[in-house]
Design a protein around this motif. Sequence first.
Motif, PDB file in Angstrom:
ATOM      1  N   LEU A  13       0.812  -1.214   0.000  1.00  0.00           N
ATOM      2  CA  LEU A  13       0.000   0.000   0.000  1.00  0.00           C
ATOM      3  C   LEU A  13       0.850   1.270   0.000  1.00  0.00           C
ATOM      4  O   LEU A  13       0.328   2.351  -0.196  1.00  0.00           O
ATOM      5  N   HIS A  14       2.144   1.133   0.249  1.00  0.00           N
ATOM      6  CA  HIS A  14       3.055   2.281   0.308  1.00  0.00           C
ATOM      7  C   HIS A  14       2.584   3.321   1.315  1.00  0.00           C
ATOM      8  O   HIS A  14       2.573   4.523   1.028  1.00  0.00           O
ATOM      9  N   ILE A  15       2.189   2.845   2.488  1.00  0.00           N
ATOM     10  CA  ILE A  15       1.747   3.753   3.547  1.00  0.00           C
ATOM     11  C   ILE A  15       2.973   4.436   4.139  1.00  0.00           C
ATOM     12  O   ILE A  15       3.931   3.785   4.532  1.00  0.00           O
ATOM     13  N   GLU A  16       2.929   5.754   4.156  1.00  0.00           N
ATOM     14  CA  GLU A  16       4.059   6.541   4.650  1.00  0.00           C
ATOM     15  C   GLU A  16       3.999   6.741   6.158  1.00  0.00           C
ATOM     16  O   GLU A  16       5.026   6.863   6.808  1.00  0.00           O
ATOM     17  N   THR A  17       2.792   6.811   6.719  1.00  0.00           N
ATOM     18  CA  THR A  17       2.633   7.031   8.154  1.00  0.00           C
ATOM     19  C   THR A  17       2.563   5.682   8.851  1.00  0.00           C
ATOM     20  O   THR A  17       1.505   5.035   8.865  1.00  0.00           O
ATOM     21  N   THR A  18       3.682   5.248   9.392  1.00  0.00           N
ATOM     22  CA  THR A  18       3.733   3.952  10.067  1.00  0.00           C
ATOM     23  C   THR A  18       3.889   4.095  11.583  1.00  0.00           C
ATOM     24  O   THR A  18       3.676   3.141  12.312  1.00  0.00           O
ATOM     25  N   ASP A  19       4.251   5.281  12.057  1.00  0.00           N
ATOM     26  CA  ASP A  19       4.391   5.516  13.494  1.00  0.00           C
ATOM     27  C   ASP A  19       3.082   6.111  14.003  1.00  0.00           C
ATOM     28  O   ASP A  19       2.913   7.321  14.057  1.00  0.00           O
ATOM     29  N   ILE A  20       2.155   5.241  14.357  1.00  0.00           N
ATOM     30  CA  ILE A  20       0.825   5.672  14.786  1.00  0.00           C
ATOM     31  C   ILE A  20       0.863   5.978  16.283  1.00  0.00           C
ATOM     32  O   ILE A  20       1.166   5.104  17.090  1.00  0.00           O
ATOM     33  N   PRO A  24      -2.655   6.854  25.977  1.00  0.00           N
ATOM     34  CA  PRO A  24      -2.344   5.798  26.943  1.00  0.00           C
ATOM     35  C   PRO A  24      -3.504   4.802  27.061  1.00  0.00           C
ATOM     36  O   PRO A  24      -4.668   5.194  27.119  1.00  0.00           O
ATOM     37  N   GLY A  25      -3.160   3.516  27.028  1.00  0.00           N
ATOM     38  CA  GLY A  25      -4.168   2.471  27.163  1.00  0.00           C
ATOM     39  C   GLY A  25      -4.847   2.068  25.866  1.00  0.00           C
ATOM     40  O   GLY A  25      -5.638   1.132  25.847  1.00  0.00           O
ATOM     41  N   VAL A  26      -4.558   2.759  24.760  1.00  0.00           N
ATOM     42  CA  VAL A  26      -5.176   2.437  23.475  1.00  0.00           C
ATOM     43  C   VAL A  26      -4.205   1.594  22.657  1.00  0.00           C
ATOM     44  O   VAL A  26      -3.048   1.955  22.476  1.00  0.00           O
ATOM     45  N   SER A  27      -4.681   0.460  22.192  1.00  0.00           N
ATOM     46  CA  SER A  27      -3.855  -0.454  21.407  1.00  0.00           C
ATOM     47  C   SER A  27      -4.595  -0.814  20.128  1.00  0.00           C
ATOM     48  O   SER A  27      -5.777  -1.164  20.163  1.00  0.00           O
ATOM     49  N   LEU A  28      -3.897  -0.711  18.989  1.00  0.00           N
ATOM     50  CA  LEU A  28      -4.494  -1.005  17.690  1.00  0.00           C
ATOM     51  C   LEU A  28      -4.004  -2.348  17.164  1.00  0.00           C
ATOM     52  O   LEU A  28      -2.824  -2.698  17.336  1.00  0.00           O
ATOM     53  N   SER A  29      -4.880  -3.079  16.485  1.00  0.00           N
ATOM     54  CA  SER A  29      -4.473  -4.305  15.799  1.00  0.00           C
ATOM     55  C   SER A  29      -3.655  -3.917  14.565  1.00  0.00           C
ATOM     56  O   SER A  29      -3.637  -2.748  14.146  1.00  0.00           O
ATOM     57  N   VAL A  95      -4.536   8.447  18.337  1.00  0.00           N
ATOM     58  CA  VAL A  95      -5.726   7.607  18.348  1.00  0.00           C
ATOM     59  C   VAL A  95      -6.194   7.512  19.796  1.00  0.00           C
ATOM     60  O   VAL A  95      -5.436   7.119  20.679  1.00  0.00           O
ATOM     61  N   THR A  96      -7.442   7.910  20.031  1.00  0.00           N
ATOM     62  CA  THR A  96      -7.974   7.960  21.386  1.00  0.00           C
ATOM     63  C   THR A  96      -8.913   6.801  21.703  1.00  0.00           C
ATOM     64  O   THR A  96      -9.234   6.569  22.862  1.00  0.00           O
ATOM     65  N   ASP A  97      -9.360   6.062  20.667  1.00  0.00           N
ATOM     66  CA  ASP A  97     -10.264   4.935  20.882  1.00  0.00           C
ATOM     67  C   ASP A  97     -10.075   3.947  19.732  1.00  0.00           C
ATOM     68  O   ASP A  97     -10.134   4.335  18.567  1.00  0.00           O
ATOM     69  N   ALA A  98      -9.839   2.670  20.084  1.00  0.00           N
ATOM     70  CA  ALA A  98      -9.602   1.644  19.067  1.00  0.00           C
ATOM     71  C   ALA A  98     -10.858   0.845  18.746  1.00  0.00           C
ATOM     72  O   ALA A  98     -10.786  -0.219  18.159  1.00  0.00           O
ATOM     73  N   GLY A  99     -12.020   1.377  19.107  1.00  0.00           N
ATOM     74  CA  GLY A  99     -13.280   0.687  18.825  1.00  0.00           C
ATOM     75  C   GLY A  99     -13.718   0.896  17.385  1.00  0.00           C
ATOM     76  O   GLY A  99     -12.905   1.135  16.496  1.00  0.00           O
ATOM     77  N   ASN A 100     -15.004   0.796  17.168  1.00  0.00           N
ATOM     78  CA  ASN A 100     -15.562   1.063  15.854  1.00  0.00           C
ATOM     79  C   ASN A 100     -16.728   2.025  16.053  1.00  0.00           C
ATOM     80  O   ASN A 100     -17.794   1.592  16.476  1.00  0.00           O
ATOM     81  N   PRO A 101     -16.532   3.319  15.841  1.00  0.00           N
ATOM     82  CA  PRO A 101     -15.422   3.876  15.054  1.00  0.00           C
ATOM     83  C   PRO A 101     -14.123   4.010  15.853  1.00  0.00           C
ATOM     84  O   PRO A 101     -14.132   4.145  17.078  1.00  0.00           O
ATOM     85  N   ILE A 102     -13.024   3.982  15.091  1.00  0.00           N
ATOM     86  CA  ILE A 102     -11.725   4.350  15.631  1.00  0.00           C
ATOM     87  C   ILE A 102     -11.746   5.878  15.720  1.00  0.00           C
ATOM     88  O   ILE A 102     -12.115   6.546  14.752  1.00  0.00           O
ATOM     89  N   LEU A 103     -11.383   6.425  16.874  1.00  0.00           N
ATOM     90  CA  LEU A 103     -11.392   7.882  17.047  1.00  0.00           C
ATOM     91  C   LEU A 103      -9.970   8.400  17.143  1.00  0.00           C
ATOM     92  O   LEU A 103      -9.108   7.774  17.785  1.00  0.00           O
ATOM     93  N   MET A 104      -9.727   9.551  16.517  1.00  0.00           N
ATOM     94  CA  MET A 104      -8.390  10.116  16.480  1.00  0.00           C
ATOM     95  C   MET A 104      -8.473  11.635  16.551  1.00  0.00           C
ATOM     96  O   MET A 104      -9.287  12.250  15.867  1.00  0.00           O
ATOM     97  N   ASP A 105      -7.624  12.213  17.391  1.00  0.00           N
ATOM     98  CA  ASP A 105      -7.441  13.662  17.399  1.00  0.00           C
ATOM     99  C   ASP A 105      -6.397  13.979  16.348  1.00  0.00           C
ATOM    100  O   ASP A 105      -5.364  13.301  16.255  1.00  0.00           O
ATOM    101  N   LEU A 106      -6.641  15.008  15.540  1.00  0.00           N
ATOM    102  CA  LEU A 106      -5.744  15.362  14.450  1.00  0.00           C
ATOM    103  C   LEU A 106      -5.627  16.879  14.364  1.00  0.00           C
ATOM    104  O   LEU A 106      -6.637  17.587  14.415  1.00  0.00           O
ATOM    105  N   LYS A 107      -4.403  17.361  14.234  1.00  0.00           N
ATOM    106  CA  LYS A 107      -4.160  18.790  14.048  1.00  0.00           C
ATOM    107  C   LYS A 107      -3.253  18.932  12.828  1.00  0.00           C
ATOM    108  O   LYS A 107      -2.153  18.376  12.796  1.00  0.00           O
TER     109      LYS A 107
END
Length: 181
Positions: A13-20, A24-29, A95-107
């Motif tokens: 996929l050539h994903i450039e953003t690999t350092d997600i 604290p306490g949020v873990s992604l598959s 990423v603040t929540d790994a549920g569905n939806p996945i929630l993320m703060d972005l600036k």
Amino acid sequence: MSSTGAPTATINLHIETTDIQTAPGVSLSTSQKTVVGSILDLFAGRPSLPKLALWRDDATFTDPITIATGRDKYAAQWYGLQSAFSQIERLHHSVTDAGNPILMDLKTRYVIKGINKEQTIQSVVAIHLDEQGKVRKVEDKWDGKLPDSSIANAFRHLNAVTVPKVIKVPKNEEEDAKKGN
């Protein structure tokens, strides 16, 4: 992609953003990291056909200026970032929540082409996945909100129809590569 349709590897996929970054306490598959990395690349103005293959054909992208449902409409929105902005700089993500939806703060800091106007947008991004792990909907809530009036929504739908008429989305890998993706 695995036989179940879930994203599995970032290499093809050539994903450039690999350092997600996660709160604290949020873990992604692994598959969630792939999807989040691809979405962060899209917000950085780095779209590609393989990244958009992680989306359903009938998926929706929504933010305060558009409601784009269907591959032709949401793909044009992502490819349009390259045309609209001379610079896109991610200042922060978490990423603040790994549920569905996945929630993320972005600036993100954007510089508008031609007029060099700078705009920083703080948003909450909600990534909704279907049962196969494909993107069903992405909501980009500026300052945590989306407009909800009939007039605003009419303009948002108009944007989704207009942008694909102006922005050329590549039809194959060769055209995508010519765009630098």
